[in-house]
Design a protein around this motif. Structure first.
Motif, PDB file in Angstrom:
ATOM      1  N   LYS A   1     142.973  28.629   0.491  1.00 45.31           N
ATOM      2  CA  LYS A   1     142.074  29.090  -0.630  1.00 45.31           C
ATOM      3  C   LYS A   1     141.244  28.021  -1.067  1.00 45.31           C
ATOM      4  O   LYS A   1     140.121  28.115  -1.381  1.00 45.31           O
ATOM      5  CB  LYS A   1     142.975  29.706  -1.526  1.00 45.31           C
ATOM      6  CG  LYS A   1     142.335  30.516  -2.545  1.00 45.31           C
ATOM      7  CD  LYS A   1     143.089  31.353  -3.641  1.00 45.31           C
ATOM      8  CE  LYS A   1     142.346  31.931  -4.674  1.00 45.31           C
ATOM      9  NZ  LYS A   1     143.490  32.562  -5.835  1.00 45.31           N
ATOM     10  N   GLY A   2     141.912  26.888  -1.280  1.00 43.46           N
ATOM     11  CA  GLY A   2     141.019  25.660  -1.501  1.00 43.46           C
ATOM     12  C   GLY A   2     139.964  25.313  -0.614  1.00 43.46           C
ATOM     13  O   GLY A   2     139.029  24.759  -1.087  1.00 43.46           O
ATOM     14  N   ILE A   3     140.394  25.312   0.522  1.00 43.22           N
ATOM     15  CA  ILE A   3     139.392  25.024   1.725  1.00 43.22           C
ATOM     16  C   ILE A   3     138.385  25.964   1.885  1.00 43.22           C
ATOM     17  O   ILE A   3     137.040  25.584   1.819  1.00 43.22           O
ATOM     18  CB  ILE A   3     140.015  25.124   3.223  1.00 43.22           C
ATOM     19  CG1 ILE A   3     141.119  23.850   3.159  1.00 43.22           C
ATOM     20  CG2 ILE A   3     139.226  25.021   4.278  1.00 43.22           C
ATOM     21  CD1 ILE A   3     142.224  24.052   4.457  1.00 43.22           C
ATOM     22  N   LYS A   4     138.676  27.308   1.514  1.00 37.81           N
ATOM     23  CA  LYS A   4     137.617  28.286   1.548  1.00 37.81           C
ATOM     24  C   LYS A   4     136.633  27.971   0.167  1.00 37.81           C
ATOM     25  O   LYS A   4     135.319  28.341   0.502  1.00 37.81           O
ATOM     26  CB  LYS A   4     138.013  29.747   1.520  1.00 37.81           C
ATOM     27  CG  LYS A   4     138.778  30.240   2.758  1.00 37.81           C
ATOM     28  CD  LYS A   4     138.861  31.772   2.880  1.00 37.81           C
ATOM     29  CE  LYS A   4     139.869  32.100   1.550  1.00 37.81           C
ATOM     30  NZ  LYS A   4     140.233  33.721   1.941  1.00 37.81           N
ATOM     31  N   THR A   5     137.154  27.715  -0.903  1.00 39.11           N
ATOM     32  CA  THR A   5     136.302  27.159  -1.787  1.00 39.11           C
ATOM     33  C   THR A   5     135.327  26.029  -1.631  1.00 39.11           C
ATOM     34  O   THR A   5     134.298  26.185  -2.234  1.00 39.11           O
ATOM     35  CB  THR A   5     137.234  27.202  -3.323  1.00 39.11           C
ATOM     36  OG1 THR A   5     138.281  27.912  -3.218  1.00 39.11           O
ATOM     37  CG2 THR A   5     136.382  26.948  -4.355  1.00 39.11           C
ATOM     38  N   LEU A   6     136.077  24.956  -1.076  1.00 44.30           N
ATOM     39  CA  LEU A   6     135.035  23.803  -0.445  1.00 44.30           C
ATOM     40  C   LEU A   6     133.979  24.289   0.369  1.00 44.30           C
ATOM     41  O   LEU A   6     132.942  23.877   0.295  1.00 44.30           O
ATOM     42  CB  LEU A   6     136.015  22.840  -0.059  1.00 44.30           C
ATOM     43  CG  LEU A   6     136.584  22.022  -1.010  1.00 44.30           C
ATOM     44  CD1 LEU A   6     137.651  21.018  -0.379  1.00 44.30           C
ATOM     45  CD2 LEU A   6     135.957  21.179  -2.032  1.00 44.30           C
ATOM     46  N   ALA A   7     134.398  24.980   1.202  1.00 39.26           N
ATOM     47  CA  ALA A   7     133.643  25.809   2.229  1.00 39.26           C
ATOM     48  C   ALA A   7     132.255  26.242   1.620  1.00 39.26           C
ATOM     49  O   ALA A   7     131.129  26.308   2.130  1.00 39.26           O
ATOM     50  CB  ALA A   7     134.217  26.626   3.271  1.00 39.26           C
ATOM     51  N   ALA A   8     132.536  27.011   0.560  1.00 40.45           N
ATOM     52  CA  ALA A   8     131.576  27.598  -0.194  1.00 40.45           C
ATOM     53  C   ALA A   8     130.688  26.834  -1.112  1.00 40.45           C
ATOM     54  O   ALA A   8     129.807  27.151  -2.068  1.00 40.45           O
ATOM     55  CB  ALA A   8     132.113  29.010  -1.098  1.00 40.45           C
ATOM     56  N   ARG A   9     130.996  25.372  -0.981  1.00 43.63           N
ATOM     57  CA  ARG A   9     130.561  24.370  -1.746  1.00 43.63           C
ATOM     58  C   ARG A   9     130.609  24.675  -3.275  1.00 43.63           C
ATOM     59  O   ARG A   9     129.786  24.265  -4.125  1.00 43.63           O
ATOM     60  CB  ARG A   9     128.916  24.594  -1.472  1.00 43.63           C
ATOM     61  CG  ARG A   9     128.681  24.116  -0.279  1.00 43.63           C
ATOM     62  CD  ARG A   9     126.890  23.876   0.124  1.00 43.63           C
ATOM     63  NE  ARG A   9     126.715  23.836   1.574  1.00 43.63           N
ATOM     64  CZ  ARG A   9     125.493  23.345   2.005  1.00 43.63           C
ATOM     65  NH1 ARG A   9     124.216  23.606   1.172  1.00 43.63           N
ATOM     66  NH2 ARG A   9     125.174  23.233   3.392  1.00 43.63           N
ATOM     67  N   LYS A  10     131.890  24.920  -3.611  1.00 44.12           N
ATOM     68  CA  LYS A  10     132.353  24.937  -4.935  1.00 44.12           C
ATOM     69  C   LYS A  10     133.667  23.928  -5.272  1.00 44.12           C
ATOM     70  O   LYS A  10     134.652  23.841  -4.495  1.00 44.12           O
ATOM     71  CB  LYS A  10     132.639  26.534  -5.324  1.00 44.12           C
ATOM     72  CG  LYS A  10     131.470  27.211  -5.189  1.00 44.12           C
ATOM     73  CD  LYS A  10     132.115  28.656  -5.522  1.00 44.12           C
ATOM     74  CE  LYS A  10     131.017  29.634  -5.527  1.00 44.12           C
ATOM     75  NZ  LYS A  10     131.303  31.165  -5.915  1.00 44.12           N
ATOM     76  N   ILE A  11     133.775  23.399  -6.253  1.00 44.32           N
ATOM     77  CA  ILE A  11     134.949  22.712  -6.548  1.00 44.32           C
ATOM     78  C   ILE A  11     135.342  23.166  -7.892  1.00 44.32           C
ATOM     79  O   ILE A  11     134.963  22.885  -8.905  1.00 44.32           O
ATOM     80  CB  ILE A  11     134.382  20.979  -6.688  1.00 44.32           C
ATOM     81  CG1 ILE A  11     133.697  20.348  -5.502  1.00 44.32           C
ATOM     82  CG2 ILE A  11     135.797  20.124  -7.211  1.00 44.32           C
ATOM     83  CD1 ILE A  11     133.377  19.122  -5.739  1.00 44.32           C
TER      84      ILE A  11
END
Length: 691
Positions: A130-140
């Motif tokens: 879930k964290g990787i997907k959030t990063l992939a969406a360019r969100k921290i």
């Protein structure tokens, strides 16, 4: 039904139903039966234990006899009540919560460490992905922080810390999901339809029948200001339909022949004949739930800011972790920051606070359609009251009928009731009720009825034009005149009553004197609102200056306006808002709808017009105006709780970070304290504000 009395005091008993297991449907059926008994003041049914707690007035023996003769299959429960009661939802989430806690501690006791470590590592993949997907969406955002904390703990071989973090995150997610679904369900149930009577079209004649008698394929007529009771296709007429209850959009839409219309929407102008396509009540519930879920109505400004702040703080937490490691080269101190973040508590506690407040409001028979209205209620400094049915009693009565054309008062009352029965206004209801009590039959005897908002009704009876309504409408707009020799009678009409004028063929036929007494609690409510922070209290009414002045003086409002039209009320609200004030509007009629829509908070009285209830942001019962004071106290309490939560969350977590960086606390302890504090704050936020 067989039962045993387990405990009893005067006016209250706890019974145990003698059956192997009580289903949720049976519990809801028994609760419905008890709540609709005139001598039962309150009741609760517990399906797990098969118990019921009953508070009652009156005869104990009579209540016991009713319970003895109770059978589940004999109770006719309204459509959708059992399916959408929320009882099964609560039971399932209670089981989930207990199950998680039991599994957590059972695994710690009975499973060897290597197996626990493997299982924890496998479970961590969900959070890390879930964290990787959030990063992939360019969100921290928060998932990145959770994934980093869990991932680093796994890499360090500290599976106990990772397991604790995931367990507490899971409990928090479960509590948030449960509270959200329960609150949305409670809100949707109160917004769902509860239509009693409808106008059924049979052989070209409108007949008033119970909603349950209508079948698919029947035609129903919906007059202006009334709710559309069933999904269907328009076969005749033209109307502007307000669909705010389903779409969230307050702008009405035009509906003509062959257009589809939905149950729960309201005819704002015009009249429709509808071919019924669906009579079930559950579709309305499902649509309301979908509207609430998709809209932002549930979110207050403070709640939205908390969510945004939570996500904005994540980069600072990650940056602080990296900076601490660079400065100290101490992984343990760096992890102390990573294990503690503000966002988790902010994101969880704030929505729970708001949804719990909405749920608590329902205990006081107050329906709140979104958290932002509680926030606006807390900030409001101006309140505008309609008079009739709001400051005065919701059920005015006919005191006398004065004849001006020689017909008997009963005949004139019969004519008036025939005209008024189509329209939802407290004065109209008073006329219809007076005719019913006298046994006056008023079958349809007129042509098409035209309703002029805030003025009156115009139609044709036996070929003669008839109008009924206010002085302004009957004498000024319609040009009616007094019959010869009746001037003295007209001037001697009792001033203590409100007057409804009936004219036939341009001549005054009758004046219906309506007693509209002030609510006993009105003055005390006005004083309580002033003490709670409301600076300006206004009364607006379409009644005469004489009546308005007398009422305003008795209740103690700051300003009053008489003989106003709907647009005058809405215009006043808009001017107050333009001057920088937060405005509450309280009303019950069709003529209040524009002002209810324009106000920051529109409050409708439950016995009022259906369009007012649909447009309003909050609905209170007609029994007691003190509910508005309760609502203000509840709103103020919610805002105080949210601000306190901010201070506690920021203060406590800042302390944990400082203690961790200082080497006083280990990362495991910091994580445990952080997640435990989040749970405690969330559970505290679920407590009643006015207990």
């Amino acid at each position: 039904m067989k039962f045993a009395i387990k405990h009893e005091i005067k006016g209250r008993m706890r019974i145990h139903v003698a059956q192997y297991r009580m289903s949720c449907a049976q519990a809801d059926t028994l609760l419905y039966f008890l709540q609709n008994d005139i001598q039962v003041s309150s009741a609760k049914v517990y399906e797990r234990t098969g118990d019921a707690v009953i508070c009652y007035d009156g005869s104990r023996a009579e209540l016991i006899d009713k319970l003895r003769h109770f059978h589940y299959e004999d109770v006719e429960v309204p459509n959708g009540l059992i399916e959408n009661s929320g009882r099964e939802l609560n039971a399932s989430y209670q089981e989930k919560l207990i199950g998680r806690v039991v599994r957590r501690y059972a695994s710690k006791i009975f499973l060897p460490y290597p197996i626990r470590a493997c299982w924890t590592t496998v479970k961590s993949f969900r959070y890390i992905w879930k964290g990787i997907k959030t990063l992939a969406a360019r969100k921290i955002e928060v998932p990145v922080l959770d994934a980093t904390a869990i991932g680093v703990s796994i890499l360090r071989g500290d599976t106990e810390t990772a397991g604790s973090i995931m367990f507490l995150l899971g409990i928090g997610e479960l509590l948030e999901e449960w509270t959200h679904k329960k609150s949305v369900g409670d809100l949707a149930r109160t917004m769902s339809l509860n239509v009693g009577k409808v106008w059924l079209k049979k052989d070209g004649v409108e007949v008033l029948v119970g909603a349950k008698e209508v079948r698919e394929g029947d035609e129903v007529v919906v007059h202006m200001g009334n709710v559309i009771p069933f999904d269907g296709v328009v076969t005749d007429g033209e109307a502007m339909v307000n669909q705010a209850s389903l779409t969230g959009e307050s702008e009405p839409v035009r509906r003509i022949s062959e257009n589809y219309v939905y149950a729960g929407t309201v005819v704002e102008e015009g009249e429709l004949t509808i071919l019924v396509k669906a009579v079930g009540g559950s579709s309305r519930y499902d649509k309301v739930v979908q509207m609430i879920e998709e809209s932002q109505k549930l979110k207050s400004g403070l709640e939205s800011r908390a969510e945004h702040l939570a996500d904005r703080l994540v980069p600072y937490s990650l940056g602080g972790t990296a900076l601490t490691y660079l400065l100290t080269r101490n992984v343990t101190k760096a992890l102390s920051i990573l294990m503690v973040d503000f966002s988790c508590a902010l994101k969880l506690a704030m929505p729970i606070s708001v949804l719990s407040a909405i749920r608590e409001a329902s205990f006081y028979n107050v329906t709140v359609k979104g958290g932002k209205y509680l926030e606006a209620m807390a900030e409001a400094d101006t309140i505008v009251f309609d008079k009739t049915g709001t400051l005065t009693k919701a059920k005015p009565t006919v005191a006398k009928v004065v004849s001006f054309n020689g017909d008997s008062p009963d005949e004139l009352l019969r004519i008036a009731a025939c005209m008024e029965e189509h329209f939802p206004h407290s004065m109209a209801k008073a006329v219809v009720e007076a005719a019913r009590e006298k046994g006056l039959d008023h079958e349809e005897m007129h042509s098409k009825v035209e309703y002029v908002v805030a003025h009156g009704i115009s139609t044709t009876i036996n070929g003669r034009k008839a109008v009924i309504g206010s002085y302004h409408f009957v004498f000024e707009d319609e040009g009616a005149a007094l019959p010869e020799g009746t001037k003295e009678l007209f001037e001697s009409l009792p001033e203590e009553y409100s007057h409804l004028y009936l004219a036939i063929e341009g001549q005054l036929a009758a004046v219906i004197c309506i007693e509209d007494p002030l609510r006993e609690e009105a003055e005390a409510v006005i004083n309580s609102l002033r003490r709670s922070g409301i600076k300006k209290i206004v009364m607006m009414t379409g009644d005469s200056e004489r009546t308005a002045s007398a009422i305003a003086k008795r209740v103690g409002v700051d300003e009053y306006y008489s003989e106003v039209l709907p647009e005058d009320k809405a215009g006043f609200v808009e001017r107050e808002k333009a001057a920088g004030r937060k405005v509450i509007m309280v009303g019950d009629g069709i003529n209040d709808s524009p002002a209810l829509s324009a106000a920051d908070v529109g409050i409708a009285i439950s016995d009022g017009a259906e369009i007012a209830r649909e447009i309003a942001d909050i609905m209170v019962s007609s029994d007691d105006l003190y509910q508005i004071v309760t609502l203000k106290l509840l709103s103020d309490g919610l805002m105080k709780r949210i601000r306190k939560n901010y201070r506690v969350i920021v203060g406590f977590n800042t302390g944990l970070i400082l203690l961790g960086v200082g080497g006083v606390l280990q990362p495991t302890t910091s994580a445990l304290l952080h997640n435990t504090s989040t749970l405690v704050i969330s559970l505290k936020s679920m407590q009643n504000l006015l207990s």
